[in-house]
Write a protein that holds these residues in place. Sequence first.
Motif, PDB file in Angstrom:
ATOM      1  N   TYR A  14       8.245  10.288  -6.313  1.00 56.39           N
ATOM      2  CA  TYR A  14       7.292  11.120  -7.045  1.00 56.39           C
ATOM      3  C   TYR A  14       7.869  12.483  -7.424  1.00 56.39           C
ATOM      4  N   HIS A  15       7.341  12.991  -8.526  1.00 53.02           N
ATOM      5  CA  HIS A  15       7.768  14.309  -8.994  1.00 53.02           C
ATOM      6  C   HIS A  15       6.868  15.385  -8.380  1.00 53.02           C
ATOM      7  N   GLY A  16       6.692  15.286  -7.066  1.00 58.45           N
ATOM      8  CA  GLY A  16       5.875  16.232  -6.348  1.00 58.45           C
ATOM      9  C   GLY A  16       4.430  15.791  -6.226  1.00 58.45           C
ATOM     10  N   TRP A  17       3.607  16.644  -5.612  1.00 55.55           N
ATOM     11  CA  TRP A  17       2.184  16.355  -5.443  1.00 55.55           C
ATOM     12  C   TRP A  17       1.421  16.498  -6.747  1.00 55.55           C
ATOM     13  N   GLN A  18       1.647  17.612  -7.440  1.00 51.10           N
ATOM     14  CA  GLN A  18       0.795  17.991  -8.565  1.00 51.10           C
ATOM     15  C   GLN A  18       1.060  17.155  -9.821  1.00 51.10           C
ATOM     16  N   ILE A  19      -0.018  16.866 -10.545  1.00 53.78           N
ATOM     17  CA  ILE A  19       0.074  16.093 -11.786  1.00 53.78           C
ATOM     18  C   ILE A  19       1.038  16.755 -12.757  1.00 53.78           C
ATOM     19  N   GLN A  20       1.939  15.952 -13.322  1.00 55.24           N
ATOM     20  CA  GLN A  20       2.931  16.402 -14.293  1.00 55.24           C
ATOM     21  C   GLN A  20       2.697  15.677 -15.617  1.00 55.24           C
ATOM     22  N   PRO A  21       3.018  16.314 -16.744  1.00 53.51           N
ATOM     23  CA  PRO A  21       2.761  15.675 -18.042  1.00 53.51           C
ATOM     24  C   PRO A  21       3.574  14.408 -18.301  1.00 53.51           C
ATOM     25  N   ASN A  22       4.815  14.354 -17.790  1.00 56.08           N
ATOM     26  CA  ASN A  22       5.684  13.214 -18.111  1.00 56.08           C
ATOM     27  C   ASN A  22       6.358  12.611 -16.887  1.00 56.08           C
ATOM     28  N   ALA A  23       5.728  12.736 -15.727  1.00 56.03           N
ATOM     29  CA  ALA A  23       6.321  12.186 -14.506  1.00 56.03           C
ATOM     30  C   ALA A  23       5.217  11.810 -13.536  1.00 56.03           C
ATOM     31  N   MET A  24       5.495  10.824 -12.686  1.00 54.85           N
ATOM     32  CA  MET A  24       4.499  10.343 -11.729  1.00 54.85           C
ATOM     33  C   MET A  24       4.367  11.308 -10.555  1.00 54.85           C
ATOM     34  N   SER A  25       3.125  11.555 -10.124  1.00 59.59           N
ATOM     35  CA  SER A  25       2.865  12.437  -8.986  1.00 59.59           C
ATOM     36  C   SER A  25       1.921  11.750  -8.014  1.00 59.59           C
ATOM     37  N   VAL A  26       1.881  12.249  -6.787  1.00 62.96           N
ATOM     38  CA  VAL A  26       0.988  11.700  -5.766  1.00 62.96           C
ATOM     39  C   VAL A  26      -0.468  11.954  -6.154  1.00 62.96           C
ATOM     40  N   GLN A  27      -0.757  13.138  -6.658  1.00 63.80           N
ATOM     41  CA  GLN A  27      -2.119  13.468  -7.064  1.00 63.80           C
ATOM     42  C   GLN A  27      -2.643  12.502  -8.126  1.00 63.80           C
ATOM     43  N   GLU A  28      -1.809  12.160  -9.080  1.00 61.25           N
ATOM     44  CA  GLU A  28      -2.214  11.228 -10.136  1.00 61.25           C
ATOM     45  C   GLU A  28      -2.546   9.854  -9.573  1.00 61.25           C
ATOM     46  N   LYS A  29      -1.725   9.369  -8.657  1.00 62.34           N
ATOM     47  CA  LYS A  29      -1.971   8.063  -8.042  1.00 62.34           C
ATOM     48  C   LYS A  29      -3.295   8.054  -7.281  1.00 62.34           C
ATOM     49  N   LEU A  30      -3.541   9.124  -6.526  1.00 62.94           N
ATOM     50  CA  LEU A  30      -4.765   9.200  -5.741  1.00 62.94           C
ATOM     51  C   LEU A  30      -5.991   9.300  -6.651  1.00 62.94           C
ATOM     52  N   ASN A  31      -5.888  10.107  -7.701  1.00 65.17           N
ATOM     53  CA  ASN A  31      -6.991  10.213  -8.666  1.00 65.17           C
ATOM     54  C   ASN A  31      -7.334   8.857  -9.270  1.00 65.17           C
ATOM     55  N   ASP A  32      -6.323   8.121  -9.692  1.00 68.85           N
ATOM     56  CA  ASP A  32      -6.540   6.819 -10.327  1.00 68.85           C
ATOM     57  C   ASP A  32      -7.295   5.868  -9.404  1.00 68.85           C
ATOM     58  N   CYS A  33      -6.887   5.844  -8.137  1.00 66.51           N
ATOM     59  CA  CYS A  33      -7.514   4.926  -7.184  1.00 66.51           C
ATOM     60  C   CYS A  33      -8.950   5.342  -6.860  1.00 66.51           C
ATOM     61  N   LEU A  34      -9.180   6.636  -6.711  1.00 71.29           N
ATOM     62  CA  LEU A  34     -10.532   7.118  -6.434  1.00 71.29           C
ATOM     63  C   LEU A  34     -11.481   6.797  -7.590  1.00 71.29           C
ATOM     64  N   ARG A  35     -11.020   6.994  -8.793  1.00 73.40           N
ATOM     65  CA  ARG A  35     -11.861   6.746  -9.965  1.00 73.40           C
ATOM     66  C   ARG A  35     -12.260   5.276 -10.076  1.00 73.40           C
ATOM     67  N   LYS A  36     -11.353   4.407  -9.713  1.00 74.55           N
ATOM     68  CA  LYS A  36     -11.660   2.979  -9.746  1.00 74.55           C
ATOM     69  C   LYS A  36     -12.683   2.614  -8.677  1.00 74.55           C
ATOM     70  N   LEU A  37     -12.487   3.128  -7.474  1.00 77.48           N
ATOM     71  CA  LEU A  37     -13.360   2.759  -6.361  1.00 77.48           C
ATOM     72  C   LEU A  37     -14.752   3.385  -6.471  1.00 77.48           C
ATOM     73  N   LEU A  38     -14.802   4.620  -6.928  1.00 78.75           N
ATOM     74  CA  LEU A  38     -16.081   5.322  -7.013  1.00 78.75           C
ATOM     75  C   LEU A  38     -16.742   5.165  -8.384  1.00 78.75           C
TER      76      LEU A  38
END
Length: 252
Positions: A14-38
């Motif tokens: 990952y390109h760090g925790w925080q969402i980046q415009p052109n790279a994968m981040s941990v925050q982005e992955k977590l957001n995606d999963c939460l949005r699907k589940l909730l």
Amino acid sequence: MRYFIYLSYDGSAYHGWQIQPNAMSVQEKLNDCLRKLLRDANCSVTGAGRTDAGVHAHMMVAHFDSSSEIDGSWLTDKLNRILPQDIAVSRVVKVRDDAHARFDAKARTYHYRIYTKKNPFERQYATRITYPLDFDLMNEAAKYLLQVNDFTSFSKLHTDTKTNICRVVCAHWSKIDDDLWQFEITADRFLRNMVRAVVGTLIEVGRGRMTLQDFKSVIKKKDRCAAGDSMPGNALSLVDIKYDNTIFEEIE
């Protein structure tokens, strides 16, 4: 209603925790999963900090809001089922509506690990040093970090941080295995790149290229160019974050 998510991750991919415009981040992955589940397209997490590219976290905390009550055990299980293998959630807990994962954190602790002998099993989570180091001298220098509060010399340049004032309460090297040393540092807050810059400068002391007085002068200069090089991120891990129990709906 607001909830804290406690999670850990291997930051290698990952390109760090925080969402980046052109790279994968941990925050982005977590957001995606939460949005699907909730089933909430606007659900978003706010982290207790932002680890840099390749940096790991044995403990990260993030908060999010929900319009309905959530079973923390249920969400923990569901998140772990759909998150990638390098991200794991340990628990989800309800907190006060005004609780903030970043601003309410009282202390954070990081570990940085180094080793000396070629070892394929250490290379991913520690940095190899090929020259002798005086760890006693490095610990003498580290003690000075507890006596100062302006860490401009160890901050990444041109950040949006309003102040470079931090309160370090612990900073020391310890041997945790035959060929593995660990630097532990705890503070109320950290600047971007601060720990890796501190470690790089302490290593200059340990190899005899900087005296204790030189180390103190580096801090007084408030100049990043005066400090040592920033060390690789793969050897750095966020390991603990402390909060007052008063922000939790149930005592932690």
